[in-house]
Design a protein around this motif. Structure first.
Motif, short mmCIF file in Angstrom:
data_model
loop_
_atom_site.label_atom_id
_atom_site.label_comp_id
_atom_site.label_asym_id
_atom_site.label_seq_id
_atom_site.Cartn_x
_atom_site.Cartn_y
_atom_site.Cartn_z
N GLY A 1 -2.96 -3.30 0.70
CA GLY A 1 -4.11 -2.59 1.27
C GLY A 1 -4.08 -2.56 2.79
N TYR A 2 -3.70 -3.67 3.39
CA TYR A 2 -3.66 -3.76 4.85
C TYR A 2 -2.67 -2.76 5.43
CZ TYR A 2 -3.91 -5.97 9.46
OH TYR A 2 -4.11 -6.22 10.79
N HIS A 3 -1.45 -2.73 4.88
CA HIS A 3 -0.43 -1.82 5.41
C HIS A 3 -0.80 -0.36 5.18
CE1 HIS A 3 1.99 -5.10 6.73
NE2 HIS A 3 2.17 -5.57 5.51
N LYS A 4 -1.42 -0.06 4.05
CA LYS A 4 -1.88 1.30 3.80
C LYS A 4 -2.94 1.69 4.82
CE LYS A 4 -3.88 4.35 0.33
NZ LYS A 4 -4.53 4.45 -0.97
N THR A 5 -3.86 0.77 5.09
CA THR A 5 -4.91 1.02 6.08
C THR A 5 -4.31 1.24 7.47
OG1 THR A 5 -6.51 -0.23 4.79
CG2 THR A 5 -7.00 0.06 7.12
N MET A 6 -3.32 0.44 7.83
CA MET A 6 -2.68 0.60 9.14
C MET A 6 -1.94 1.94 9.24
SD MET A 6 -3.55 -1.91 10.97
CE MET A 6 -5.05 -2.27 10.09
N GLU A 7 -1.33 2.39 8.13
CA GLU A 7 -0.63 3.68 8.12
C GLU A 7 -1.58 4.86 8.22
OE1 GLU A 7 1.76 3.81 4.56
OE2 GLU A 7 2.84 1.98 5.13
N THR A 8 -2.70 4.78 7.51
CA THR A 8 -3.62 5.91 7.44
C THR A 8 -4.72 5.87 8.49
OG1 THR A 8 -5.11 4.80 5.88
CG2 THR A 8 -3.28 6.10 4.94
N GLY A 9 -5.05 4.70 8.98
CA GLY A 9 -6.15 4.56 9.92
C GLY A 9 -7.52 4.71 9.26
N VAL A 10 -7.53 4.60 7.93
CA VAL A 10 -8.76 4.79 7.17
C VAL A 10 -9.02 3.55 6.31
CG1 VAL A 10 -9.89 6.19 5.39
CG2 VAL A 10 -8.40 7.28 7.08
N THR A 11 -10.27 3.11 6.30
CA THR A 11 -10.68 2.01 5.44
C THR A 11 -11.99 2.35 4.76
OG1 THR A 11 -11.29 -0.32 5.31
CG2 THR A 11 -11.83 0.80 7.36
N LYS A 12 -12.13 1.92 3.52
CA LYS A 12 -13.41 2.12 2.83
C LYS A 12 -14.35 0.95 3.07
CE LYS A 12 -11.67 0.44 -1.61
NZ LYS A 12 -11.44 0.79 -3.01
N TYR A 13 -13.90 -0.05 3.80
CA TYR A 13 -14.72 -1.23 4.03
C TYR A 13 -15.39 -1.24 5.40
CZ TYR A 13 -12.42 -2.55 -0.22
OH TYR A 13 -11.96 -2.54 -1.50
N GLY A 14 -15.55 -0.06 5.99
CA GLY A 14 -16.29 0.05 7.24
C GLY A 14 -17.78 -0.14 7.00
N ALA A 15 -18.25 0.37 5.87
CA ALA A 15 -19.66 0.25 5.52
C ALA A 15 -19.85 -0.52 4.22
CB ALA A 15 -20.30 1.63 5.40
N ASP A 16 -18.88 -0.42 3.32
CA ASP A 16 -18.95 -1.14 2.05
C ASP A 16 -18.50 -2.58 2.25
OD1 ASP A 16 -19.71 1.21 0.85
OD2 ASP A 16 -17.74 1.65 0.01
N LEU A 17 -19.31 -3.50 1.78
CA LEU A 17 -19.02 -4.92 1.90
C LEU A 17 -17.92 -5.30 0.91
CD1 LEU A 17 -20.30 -7.13 3.65
CD2 LEU A 17 -21.80 -7.66 1.75
N LEU A 18 -16.92 -6.01 1.38
CA LEU A 18 -15.86 -6.51 0.52
C LEU A 18 -16.10 -8.00 0.33
CD1 LEU A 18 -13.18 -6.13 -0.98
CD2 LEU A 18 -12.01 -6.51 1.19
N ARG A 19 -16.13 -8.43 -0.93
CA ARG A 19 -16.32 -9.86 -1.25
C ARG A 19 -15.02 -10.37 -1.87
NH1 ARG A 19 -21.79 -7.99 -2.14
NH2 ARG A 19 -23.17 -9.33 -0.91
N VAL A 20 -14.47 -11.43 -1.27
CA VAL A 20 -13.20 -11.99 -1.73
C VAL A 20 -13.20 -13.50 -1.52
CG1 VAL A 20 -11.87 -9.88 -1.24
CG2 VAL A 20 -12.09 -11.64 0.52
N PRO A 21 -12.29 -14.18 -2.21
CA PRO A 21 -12.11 -15.61 -1.92
C PRO A 21 -11.28 -15.77 -0.64
CG PRO A 21 -10.65 -14.94 -3.71
CD PRO A 21 -11.48 -13.75 -3.36
N ALA A 22 -11.46 -16.89 0.02
CA ALA A 22 -10.68 -17.22 1.22
C ALA A 22 -10.42 -18.71 1.21
CB ALA A 22 -11.45 -16.82 2.48
#
Length: 148
Positions: free
Chosen positions: A65-86
């Protein structure tokens, strides 16, 4: 009217973690809240990969997801909250929620990404307890209905 904001104070005083990573995923900014949430000091985090806080089982999906976002310059998590483990420095798992914002150069090339992160571990644990209690109450209600 243009507000005169000291962005260094804004970032350092924020209660949520603010992290910036370059296009390759190296951490370039790590505020005090990131230190508090993840346990790694700024010197330990800067220049390191985000693998520092990403659980092993999530890494492949994250980097795809990170590399795709860097290639496209587009993310769906600008307004949508992403919940993940860390991961915390001490090895325990955290539940985090975050949004991201893309960073661009003057010629609109992606230079990195900003993540605003909140630790939701306590809230997630409380929700889990409430869900378990609801299942228990529903089972008791069904059992009571069966005996009538």
């Amino acid at each position: 009217m243009q507000a005169n904001v000291d962005f260094k104070q804004l970032v350092e005083g924020a209660g949520d973690a603010i992290m910036v990573c370059d296009a390759m995923g190296a951490i370039t900014l790590w505020n005090r809240a990131a230190e508090r949430i993840f346990g790694f000091g700024e010197a330990e985090a800067l220049g390191r990969s985000l693998d520092l806080i990403i659980p092993q089982r999530q890494r492949q999906r994250h980097w795809e997801g990170y590399h795709k976002t860097m290639e496209t310059g587009v993310t769906k998590y600008g307004a949508d909250l992403l919940r993940v483990p860390a991961l915390h420095k001490d090895g325990r798992t955290l539940s985090i929620a975050f949004t991201v914002s893309m960073l661009f150069s003057a010629d609109h090339e992606v230079t990195g990404i900003v993540a605003i992160v909140r630790d939701e571990t306590a809230r997630f644990a409380e929700e889990r307890k409430l869900r378990a209690r609801l299942v228990e109450v529903e089972a008791t209600t069904i059992k009571a209905g069966d005996s009538q």
